[in-house]
Structures are given as structure tokens and as C-alpha cells.
Design a protein around this motif. Structure first.
Motif, PDB file in Angstrom:
ATOM      1  N   GLY A  43       0.817  -1.211   0.000  1.00 33.66           N
ATOM      2  CA  GLY A  43       0.000   0.000   0.000  1.00 33.66           C
ATOM      3  C   GLY A  43       0.849   1.258   0.000  1.00 33.66           C
ATOM      4  N   MET A  44       1.931   1.243   0.791  1.00 27.49           N
ATOM      5  CA  MET A  44       2.834   2.388   0.832  1.00 27.49           C
ATOM      6  C   MET A  44       3.508   2.597  -0.525  1.00 27.49           C
ATOM      7  N   MET A  45       3.933   1.492  -1.133  1.00 30.65           N
ATOM      8  CA  MET A  45       4.602   1.585  -2.424  1.00 30.65           C
ATOM      9  C   MET A  45       3.636   2.086  -3.496  1.00 30.65           C
ATOM     10  N   SER A  46       2.412   1.626  -3.470  1.00 35.38           N
ATOM     11  CA  SER A  46       1.407   2.070  -4.428  1.00 35.38           C
ATOM     12  C   SER A  46       1.146   3.570  -4.289  1.00 35.38           C
ATOM     13  N   SER A  47       0.999   4.025  -3.059  1.00 31.15           N
ATOM     14  CA  SER A  47       0.772   5.451  -2.826  1.00 31.15           C
ATOM     15  C   SER A  47       1.948   6.291  -3.308  1.00 31.15           C
ATOM     16  N   ALA A  48       3.164   5.817  -3.045  1.00 31.63           N
ATOM     17  CA  ALA A  48       4.357   6.544  -3.482  1.00 31.63           C
ATOM     18  C   ALA A  48       4.434   6.584  -5.003  1.00 31.63           C
ATOM     19  N   VAL A  50       1.906   6.416  -7.170  1.00 34.23           N
ATOM     20  CA  VAL A  50       0.879   7.332  -7.665  1.00 34.23           C
ATOM     21  C   VAL A  50       1.330   8.776  -7.494  1.00 34.23           C
ATOM     22  N   ALA A  51       1.903   9.086  -6.344  1.00 27.32           N
ATOM     23  CA  ALA A  51       2.352  10.450  -6.061  1.00 27.32           C
ATOM     24  C   ALA A  51       3.509  10.880  -6.958  1.00 27.32           C
ATOM     25  N   ASN A  52       4.301   9.909  -7.429  1.00 26.70           N
ATOM     26  CA  ASN A  52       5.476  10.226  -8.245  1.00 26.70           C
ATOM     27  C   ASN A  52       5.268   9.940  -9.727  1.00 26.70           C
ATOM     28  N   GLY A  53       4.049   9.834 -10.149  1.00 26.87           N
ATOM     29  CA  GLY A  53       3.790   9.638 -11.569  1.00 26.87           C
ATOM     30  C   GLY A  53       4.038   8.240 -12.070  1.00 26.87           C
ATOM     31  N   GLY A  54       3.960   7.234 -11.208  1.00 30.07           N
ATOM     32  CA  GLY A  54       4.063   5.857 -11.665  1.00 30.07           C
ATOM     33  C   GLY A  54       5.270   5.083 -11.188  1.00 30.07           C
ATOM     34  N   GLY A  55       6.228   5.723 -10.576  1.00 31.62           N
ATOM     35  CA  GLY A  55       7.405   5.007 -10.102  1.00 31.62           C
ATOM     36  C   GLY A  55       7.759   5.406  -8.684  1.00 31.62           C
ATOM     37  N   VAL A  56       8.541   4.588  -8.038  1.00 28.00           N
ATOM     38  CA  VAL A  56       9.029   4.891  -6.701  1.00 28.00           C
ATOM     39  C   VAL A  56      10.422   5.484  -6.848  1.00 28.00           C
ATOM     40  N   ALA A  57      10.614   6.671  -6.311  1.00 25.95           N
ATOM     41  CA  ALA A  57      11.887   7.379  -6.460  1.00 25.95           C
ATOM     42  C   ALA A  57      13.012   6.668  -5.718  1.00 25.95           C
ATOM     43  N   ALA A  58      14.155   6.568  -6.371  1.00 25.51           N
ATOM     44  CA  ALA A  58      15.342   6.022  -5.722  1.00 25.51           C
ATOM     45  C   ALA A  58      15.710   6.928  -4.556  1.00 25.51           C
ATOM     46  N   GLY A  59      16.066   6.321  -3.439  1.00 24.47           N
ATOM     47  CA  GLY A  59      16.439   7.094  -2.265  1.00 24.47           C
ATOM     48  C   GLY A  59      15.258   7.529  -1.412  1.00 24.47           C
TER      49      GLY A  59
END
Length: 101
Positions: A43-48, A50-59
Motif C-alpha cells: 500500500g505504501m509503495m502504491s501510494s508513493a 501514484v504520487a510520483n507519476g508511476g514510479g518509486v523514487a530512488a532514495g
């Protein structure tokens, strides 16, 4: 002067925090095989994402938690977790000692 009980509380909670951190990461769904489907981590990864335009930011926090869940805490992360745990335990011990007299 700081009492022995306050110091013991700080040392105990700092140690407990370091020992519990890997267990807590696994329970949240951050593991060696990746993020567990349907978990809090997912759930946390999905929210991140969505907030970042489709990917999870490195770091990002999610990336750091997944890294720690997969490979364990680094030396620096262990120091931070232990220090925060010790500070919290010391604060609780100090406040408790003020009520005991």
C-alpha cells in the motif's frame, strides 16, 4: 544527575529497537523477495508510485525500507534506530522517575 533506572531504560529500549526493526520490516511486508502483495508495504509503495507519476523514487523512504527489509539495516541505520530508541526510552524513564519522586 541521571538515575541508573533512566540509563537502564535508555539502553534497554535502544537495544530492543535494533532487535525489533528487522522483524517489524518483515511484518510490514518488506522482505528479501520484494514487497509482499497485499501488505502494508504494498500500500505504501502504491501510494508513493501514484504520487510520483508511476514510479518509486530512488532514495525515497519506501526504497530505503525495502532495501533494509531485503538486506538488513546498514551500520548507519542501526545507529539511528538504536539512538532514537534510546532517546525515547530515556525520555520515558525520566518522565516516569519524576512521577515516582
Amino acid at each position: 544527575m541521571v538515575s541508573v533506572s533512566v540509563i537502564a531504560m535508555a539502553v534497554g529500549t535502544g537495544t530492543a529497537a535494533v532487535l525489533i526493526a528487522p522483524v517489524a520490516l518483515g511484518a510490514m511486508g518488506f522482505g528479501a523477495a520484494g514487497v509482499a502483495a497485499g501488505s502494508t508495504a504494498a500500500g505504501m509503495m502504491s501510494s508513493a508510485a501514484v504520487a510520483n507519476g508511476g514510479g518509486v523514487a530512488a532514495g525515497s523512504l519506501i526504497a530505503a525500507l525495502q532495501s533494509a527489509g531485503a538486506a538488513g539495516l546498514t551500520g548507519a541505520a542501526t545507529a539511528v534506530v538504536g539512538s532514537v530508541g534510546a532517546a525515547a526510552g530515556g525520555a520515558v524513564g525520566w518522565v516516569t522517575s519524576k512521577f515516582r519522586g
